[in-house]
Motif scaffolding. Structure first.
Motif, PDB file in Angstrom:
ATOM      1  N   GLU A 152       6.690  28.933  -6.175  1.00 33.69           N
ATOM      2  CA  GLU A 152       7.082  28.781  -4.781  1.00 33.69           C
ATOM      3  C   GLU A 152       8.493  29.336  -4.547  1.00 33.69           C
ATOM      4  O   GLU A 152       9.385  29.140  -5.356  1.00 33.69           O
ATOM      5  CB  GLU A 152       7.032  27.291  -4.427  1.00 33.69           C
ATOM      6  CG  GLU A 152       7.341  26.970  -2.993  1.00 33.69           C
ATOM      7  CD  GLU A 152       7.194  25.483  -2.731  1.00 33.69           C
ATOM      8  OE1 GLU A 152       6.213  25.104  -2.068  1.00 33.69           O
ATOM      9  OE2 GLU A 152       8.057  24.708  -3.207  1.00 33.69           O
ATOM     10  N   LEU A 153       8.676  30.038  -3.449  1.00 28.00           N
ATOM     11  CA  LEU A 153       9.983  30.524  -3.024  1.00 28.00           C
ATOM     12  C   LEU A 153      10.539  29.514  -2.030  1.00 28.00           C
ATOM     13  O   LEU A 153       9.856  29.143  -1.067  1.00 28.00           O
ATOM     14  CB  LEU A 153       9.850  31.898  -2.366  1.00 28.00           C
ATOM     15  CG  LEU A 153      11.094  32.499  -1.716  1.00 28.00           C
ATOM     16  CD1 LEU A 153      12.186  32.748  -2.745  1.00 28.00           C
ATOM     17  CD2 LEU A 153      10.735  33.789  -0.994  1.00 28.00           C
ATOM     18  N   ALA A 154      11.752  29.026  -2.259  1.00 27.26           N
ATOM     19  CA  ALA A 154      12.372  28.055  -1.363  1.00 27.26           C
ATOM     20  C   ALA A 154      13.722  28.581  -0.908  1.00 27.26           C
ATOM     21  O   ALA A 154      14.504  29.100  -1.716  1.00 27.26           O
ATOM     22  CB  ALA A 154      12.542  26.705  -2.053  1.00 27.26           C
ATOM     23  N   ILE A 155      13.976  28.444   0.383  1.00 28.97           N
ATOM     24  CA  ILE A 155      15.256  28.851   0.938  1.00 28.97           C
ATOM     25  C   ILE A 155      15.786  27.746   1.851  1.00 28.97           C
ATOM     26  O   ILE A 155      15.004  26.988   2.434  1.00 28.97           O
ATOM     27  CB  ILE A 155      15.160  30.165   1.743  1.00 28.97           C
ATOM     28  CG1 ILE A 155      14.238  29.992   2.958  1.00 28.97           C
ATOM     29  CG2 ILE A 155      14.721  31.319   0.876  1.00 28.97           C
ATOM     30  CD1 ILE A 155      14.341  31.108   3.968  1.00 28.97           C
ATOM     31  N   LYS A 185      10.907  39.537   7.684  1.00 27.92           N
ATOM     32  CA  LYS A 185       9.728  39.025   6.982  1.00 27.92           C
ATOM     33  C   LYS A 185      10.167  38.634   5.583  1.00 27.92           C
ATOM     34  O   LYS A 185      10.896  39.371   4.919  1.00 27.92           O
ATOM     35  CB  LYS A 185       8.656  40.112   6.921  1.00 27.92           C
ATOM     36  CG  LYS A 185       7.372  39.711   6.223  1.00 27.92           C
ATOM     37  CD  LYS A 185       6.386  40.873   6.228  1.00 27.92           C
ATOM     38  CE  LYS A 185       5.062  40.490   5.625  1.00 27.92           C
ATOM     39  NZ  LYS A 185       4.158  39.901   6.591  1.00 27.92           N
ATOM     40  N   LEU A 186       9.712  37.475   5.126  1.00 26.44           N
ATOM     41  CA  LEU A 186      10.010  36.968   3.793  1.00 26.44           C
ATOM     42  C   LEU A 186       8.746  37.076   2.958  1.00 26.44           C
ATOM     43  O   LEU A 186       7.672  36.654   3.395  1.00 26.44           O
ATOM     44  CB  LEU A 186      10.450  35.506   3.919  1.00 26.44           C
ATOM     45  CG  LEU A 186      11.035  34.802   2.724  1.00 26.44           C
ATOM     46  CD1 LEU A 186      12.283  35.523   2.219  1.00 26.44           C
ATOM     47  CD2 LEU A 186      11.377  33.364   3.106  1.00 26.44           C
ATOM     48  N   LEU A 187       8.853  37.678   1.767  1.00 28.82           N
ATOM     49  CA  LEU A 187       7.700  37.887   0.889  1.00 28.82           C
ATOM     50  C   LEU A 187       7.968  37.242  -0.469  1.00 28.82           C
ATOM     51  O   LEU A 187       9.049  37.427  -1.032  1.00 28.82           O
ATOM     52  CB  LEU A 187       7.434  39.381   0.686  1.00 28.82           C
ATOM     53  CG  LEU A 187       7.260  40.194   1.964  1.00 28.82           C
ATOM     54  CD1 LEU A 187       8.504  40.989   2.261  1.00 28.82           C
ATOM     55  CD2 LEU A 187       6.067  41.093   1.853  1.00 28.82           C
ATOM     56  N   ASN A 188       6.999  36.511  -0.976  1.00 28.11           N
ATOM     57  CA  ASN A 188       7.128  35.901  -2.299  1.00 28.11           C
ATOM     58  C   ASN A 188       6.296  36.708  -3.274  1.00 28.11           C
ATOM     59  O   ASN A 188       5.072  36.619  -3.282  1.00 28.11           O
ATOM     60  CB  ASN A 188       6.650  34.442  -2.270  1.00 28.11           C
ATOM     61  CG  ASN A 188       6.820  33.758  -3.602  1.00 28.11           C
ATOM     62  OD1 ASN A 188       7.023  34.402  -4.621  1.00 28.11           O
ATOM     63  ND2 ASN A 188       6.718  32.441  -3.607  1.00 28.11           N
ATOM     64  N   ASP A 189       6.963  37.507  -4.104  1.00 27.10           N
ATOM     65  CA  ASP A 189       6.245  38.297  -5.107  1.00 27.10           C
ATOM     66  C   ASP A 189       6.374  37.674  -6.495  1.00 27.10           C
ATOM     67  O   ASP A 189       6.063  38.294  -7.499  1.00 27.10           O
ATOM     68  CB  ASP A 189       6.702  39.746  -5.102  1.00 27.10           C
ATOM     69  CG  ASP A 189       8.186  39.929  -5.351  1.00 27.10           C
ATOM     70  OD1 ASP A 189       8.889  38.933  -5.640  1.00 27.10           O
ATOM     71  OD2 ASP A 189       8.664  41.073  -5.249  1.00 27.10           O
ATOM     72  N   GLY A 190       6.815  36.423  -6.536  1.00 25.24           N
ATOM     73  CA  GLY A 190       6.960  35.711  -7.805  1.00 25.24           C
ATOM     74  C   GLY A 190       5.723  34.885  -8.121  1.00 25.24           C
ATOM     75  O   GLY A 190       4.732  34.914  -7.401  1.00 25.24           O
ATOM     76  N   ASP A 191       5.806  34.131  -9.214  1.00 23.35           N
ATOM     77  CA  ASP A 191       4.677  33.298  -9.635  1.00 23.35           C
ATOM     78  C   ASP A 191       4.925  31.812  -9.389  1.00 23.35           C
ATOM     79  O   ASP A 191       4.202  30.961  -9.884  1.00 23.35           O
ATOM     80  CB  ASP A 191       4.334  33.558 -11.103  1.00 23.35           C
ATOM     81  CG  ASP A 191       5.531  33.405 -12.029  1.00 23.35           C
ATOM     82  OD1 ASP A 191       6.614  33.005 -11.557  1.00 23.35           O
ATOM     83  OD2 ASP A 191       5.369  33.691 -13.225  1.00 23.35           O
ATOM     84  N   ARG A 217      15.198  28.489  -4.915  1.00 24.47           N
ATOM     85  CA  ARG A 217      14.157  28.438  -5.954  1.00 24.47           C
ATOM     86  C   ARG A 217      13.234  29.642  -5.795  1.00 24.47           C
ATOM     87  O   ARG A 217      12.908  30.036  -4.689  1.00 24.47           O
ATOM     88  CB  ARG A 217      13.373  27.134  -5.795  1.00 24.47           C
ATOM     89  CG  ARG A 217      12.428  26.799  -6.904  1.00 24.47           C
ATOM     90  CD  ARG A 217      11.856  25.380  -6.799  1.00 24.47           C
ATOM     91  NE  ARG A 217      11.039  25.167  -5.614  1.00 24.47           N
ATOM     92  CZ  ARG A 217      11.375  24.382  -4.584  1.00 24.47           C
ATOM     93  NH1 ARG A 217      12.512  23.716  -4.583  1.00 24.47           N
ATOM     94  NH2 ARG A 217      10.574  24.239  -3.553  1.00 24.47           N
ATOM     95  N   GLY A 218      12.821  30.225  -6.925  1.00 27.46           N
ATOM     96  CA  GLY A 218      11.864  31.333  -6.907  1.00 27.46           C
ATOM     97  C   GLY A 218      12.532  32.679  -6.705  1.00 27.46           C
ATOM     98  O   GLY A 218      13.749  32.829  -6.831  1.00 27.46           O
ATOM     99  N   ARG A 219      11.684  33.662  -6.387  1.00 25.53           N
ATOM    100  CA  ARG A 219      12.181  35.009  -6.106  1.00 25.53           C
ATOM    101  C   ARG A 219      11.228  35.670  -5.114  1.00 25.53           C
ATOM    102  O   ARG A 219      10.115  35.209  -4.908  1.00 25.53           O
ATOM    103  CB  ARG A 219      12.297  35.846  -7.385  1.00 25.53           C
ATOM    104  CG  ARG A 219      10.983  36.141  -8.062  1.00 25.53           C
ATOM    105  CD  ARG A 219      11.213  36.958  -9.337  1.00 25.53           C
ATOM    106  NE  ARG A 219       9.979  37.097 -10.082  1.00 25.53           N
ATOM    107  CZ  ARG A 219       9.089  38.067  -9.906  1.00 25.53           C
ATOM    108  NH1 ARG A 219       9.302  38.999  -9.007  1.00 25.53           N
ATOM    109  NH2 ARG A 219       7.985  38.110 -10.621  1.00 25.53           N
ATOM    110  N   ALA A 275      12.774  26.038   3.873  1.00 24.08           N
ATOM    111  CA  ALA A 275      11.523  26.766   4.114  1.00 24.08           C
ATOM    112  C   ALA A 275      10.931  27.153   2.773  1.00 24.08           C
ATOM    113  O   ALA A 275      11.664  27.547   1.855  1.00 24.08           O
ATOM    114  CB  ALA A 275      11.778  28.016   4.953  1.00 24.08           C
ATOM    115  N   THR A 276       9.616  27.035   2.652  1.00 22.19           N
ATOM    116  CA  THR A 276       8.950  27.432   1.410  1.00 22.19           C
ATOM    117  C   THR A 276       7.807  28.397   1.713  1.00 22.19           C
ATOM    118  O   THR A 276       7.150  28.301   2.750  1.00 22.19           O
ATOM    119  CB  THR A 276       8.407  26.213   0.641  1.00 22.19           C
ATOM    120  OG1 THR A 276       7.507  25.489   1.472  1.00 22.19           O
ATOM    121  CG2 THR A 276       9.534  25.298   0.179  1.00 22.19           C
ATOM    122  N   VAL A 277       7.613  29.328   0.775  1.00 20.79           N
ATOM    123  CA  VAL A 277       6.519  30.297   0.839  1.00 20.79           C
ATOM    124  C   VAL A 277       5.839  30.257  -0.524  1.00 20.79           C
ATOM    125  O   VAL A 277       6.506  30.411  -1.552  1.00 20.79           O
ATOM    126  CB  VAL A 277       7.037  31.719   1.151  1.00 20.79           C
ATOM    127  CG1 VAL A 277       5.900  32.722   1.193  1.00 20.79           C
ATOM    128  CG2 VAL A 277       7.820  31.737   2.464  1.00 20.79           C
TER     129      VAL A 277
END
Length: 121
Positions: A100-103, A92-98, A63-65, A39-41
């Motif tokens: 893509e967040l990948a899980i 809920k999953l939140l991407n506060d990085g710069d 990947r990401g944070r 999953a990516t956000v």
């Protein structure tokens, strides 16, 4: 033997708004009791808060944070973190990085839209 590859998995959007590439499960390699997907956000994005009636989920950050909120409790996420989400837990999953967040997301029983209940509208 069932064998698949990430490059062959077609992305689709789930009810919570994340982009999914199912690696094993009802959409791809026929599994009986679980599913595995990436999953990516996007940066600055978030999923819609939701829960699953019967599925237990495992999230593993590759990947990401970002941050994860489960039943009102929020924690930071970074590469290598694993989160257990029990059935019925609002999350809920939140991407506060710069980036893509990948899980990797493992669901047992397998993910289905019918098992997903959206909290936010």
């Amino acid at each position: 033997m069932l064998l698949g590859n990430h490059a062959d998995a077609r992305p689709f959007t789930t009810l919570d708004g994340s982009t999914i590439r199912e690696l094993a499960g009802p959409v791809s390699l026929a599994t009986a009791n679980q599913s595995l997907a990436e999953a990516t956000v996007p940066a600055g994005g978030a999923t819609t808060e939701h829960f699953h009636r019967t599925s237990e989920e495992l999230y593993y950050v590759t990947r990401g944070r970002g941050r994860i909120r489960i039943d009102g409790e929020e924690r930071p996420l970074r590469v290598g973190d694993c989160v257990v989400i029990p059935p019925g837990a609002r999350h809920k999953l939140l991407n506060d990085g710069d980036e893509e967040l990948a899980i990797l997301c493992c669901c047992a029983p397998p993910y289905s839209d019918a098992d997903t209940v959206l909290i936010e509208g």
